[in-house]
Structure formats: C-alpha cells, structure tokens
Design a protein around this motif. Structure first.
Motif, PDB file in Angstrom:
ATOM      1  N   THR A   1       1.396  -5.400   1.423  1.00 14.54           N
ATOM      2  CA  THR A   1       2.354  -4.676   1.613  1.00 14.54           C
ATOM      3  C   THR A   1       1.808  -3.201   1.963  1.00 14.54           C
TER       4      THR A   1
ATOM      5  N   ILE B   1       6.765  -1.554   1.893  1.00 19.84           N
ATOM      6  CA  ILE B   1       7.491  -2.326   2.437  1.00 19.84           C
ATOM      7  C   ILE B   1       6.732  -3.578   2.430  1.00 19.84           C
ATOM      8  N   THR B   2       7.467  -5.165   1.532  1.00 21.39           N
ATOM      9  CA  THR B   2       6.364  -5.592   1.075  1.00 21.39           C
ATOM     10  C   THR B   2       6.616  -7.213   1.771  1.00 21.39           C
TER      11      THR B   2
END
Length: 296
Positions: A97, A109-110
């Motif tokens: 992440t 944002i993963t």
C-alpha cells in the motif's frame, strides 16, 4: 490485558508511507515528500501490534507480501511481539500500500493480491478478530471454526465498495459478536440496504467526533474523542479496535472500553504509519481490573 490470546486475521501489507507532501497529487505534476517510512500494514496486523503493546498475547494470520517487502513486515512483527501464523507469498505482485499523508489525513493506493489466507488452520485462542469484511466474506470457515472452539469474534469493516454492497455481508455481520465500522462505512451499508445486527454490539468510529456503541437491544453509549493534532491517521481505527477489545476481554465497563479505544486511536494518529515499533501502552490509570465481562 490479562492473559487473553487474540488471533487477528486478514490481509498483510507493506505500507510505503509518504508524509510531508508539498501538495496534493495531481495528473501531470510531481509532488515531493519530506519523509518515507516502510511499515508493516493491514488492519489485522495493526490491531495485533496494539494488542501486544497493551499487554496481550496477539497472533497474526495472513499471507506475507512478496520479497523484498516480507522482511520489513516480519521484522516489525518481531519488534512488537506479534506471533506469526502467516504464510509466505506465492507468485505474483507484492501486496503493498502506498499511503499519502497530508494535512492530518491520508489516501491510499493498494495492490491486493489473491486471497487473504492460504488455508492455515485457526490457532487456539480466546478471541478471533477479523481485520476486514472482505476477509470474512472470502473465508466464512474462519467464523465457523471460532464458534466450534467457543471463541468470541469481532470484525472490522475496512472500506471496500464491493464488500459494502455484497448480499452476503448482512449474514457475516450477524455471525460476529462485535462489529467495528467507521461512520462512512455505516452510511454505505445503510445505502446498500444491508442490516447491521451483530450478536452483541456495533462500535462505530467517528474520528474527531469520538465513538458510538450500539448494543443488540438498542442501548447507546457515546464517547468523546481525545483532542489530538494528527500527524498520520493510518491505522487509527485498527488501534482503536485493539484498545476496545483489550478492555472488553478484561471485563471492563463499556464506557471504560470506549475510553481506552479512543486513547489508542489518539496515540496512532500522532505516529507515522500504522504501528511501527510501539512502546508499552499499559497505564495504571487505565483501570482495567479483569472483572467478569459485562455486556450491554
């Protein structure tokens, strides 16, 4: 936290936490950060780390991110005395992440890879905490195994738009003792027409507005947040979970459990990343006495 063993289950990430951004990310523009920290991440891990810092025996089930990021995670787990019941990653992208911390809040944002668990059996414990609704939906056998062993069960939500609209979500929530969403997740569940009716209680995290506990019979307890200047809110809800569960498992009154939960949340927002190397968080004034458990 006296002698209780808690197994936390869910996805495990390596978090790349950028802080001190000189502006919001925008297309076509480069943004610079004052600092970058690599931290073990995922709600299940963060809750386990805080449970350990509160004096509990915490174990973690999940799949480690692929190398080289697994080393960061296992090193931090050892620092925080979290027992590993984890599986090594298979082929594929690393599960990481990117967290962007700015102005006291953060965005993520993963890259999520595969299933949360790799079929490992549930270790012996008094309590099972599932760190995300998606894990519970993917692995319904977890709750069934816990019930067969007379374990209590708690569940965080952890935002996932698909899970928040999944038809099976109401049944999963109804099968756990304690449900721990935040206010935005509760609103999303209501918008999807999903009933929120756990066996014992819902504990709703409201950030700077504190928290609300709603018992199965409708009783409500409100708790104010502890005024704090946030540095990074990553993992604050998971730290809150640990504070509440540690107190509840030790038999505290519900108002006392909420107070400890808010204390852990306030500690988390003053730190970079979800946990890092945590200090001993046991305080004499906490007042958790280990009396017989009280329910609302």
């Amino acid at each position: 936290m006296s002698g209780q063993t808690v197994i936390c289950a869910g996805r495990i990430y390596c978090d790349l936490v950028f802080s001190g951004l000189d502006g919001p990310p925008e297309p076509g523009r480069e943004v610079f950060a004052e600092a970058l920290a690599l931290r073990a991440g995922g709600g299940a891990y963060i809750t386990a780390a805080y449970l350990s810092a509160l004096g509990g025996q915490a174990g973690l089930m999940g799949v480690l991110p692929a190398p080289p990021f697994a080393d960061c995670v296992t090193r931090e787990m050892a620092q925080n005395r979290v027992r590993s019941h984890c599986s090594a990653a298979g082929a594929g992208d690393p599960q990481i992440t990117v967290a962007l911390a700015r102005g006291g809040d953060r965005s993520f944002i993963t890259r999520r890879v595969g299933a949360a668990l790799a079929g490992a059996d549930l270790p012996p414990a008094q309590h099972l905490h599932i760190g995300e609704l998606t894990t519970a939906l993917e692995h319904p056998e977890l709750i069934a195994k816990a019930r067969a062993r007379a374990m209590s069960v708690s569940l965080d939500c952890s935002w996932d738009a698909r899970a928040l609209a999944d038809p099976g979500t109401a049944e999963v929530i109804a099968s756990v003792d304690i449900f721990l969403p935040n206010a935005a997740e509760m609103e999303a569940l209501a918008a999807s027409g999903i009933a929120v009716a756990p066996r014992l209680m819902s504990v709703i995290k409201r950030g700077a507005e504190g928290a609300t506990l709603i018992g199965a019979e409708g009783a409500r307890i409100e708790a104010a947040a502890i005024p704090t200047t946030p540095v990074d809110t990553t993992g604050a809800g998971d730290a809150f979970n640990a504070g509440f569960l540690a107190a509840w498992l030790d038999g505290a009154e519900m108002a006392e459990a909420l107070a400890q939960a808010n204390r852990c949340g306030s500690i988390a927002v003053g730190r970079i990343g979800g946990a890092g190397a945590l200090p001993d968080l046991r305080l004499p004034e906490t007042g958790i006495s280990g009396q017989a458990r009280r329910q609302v």
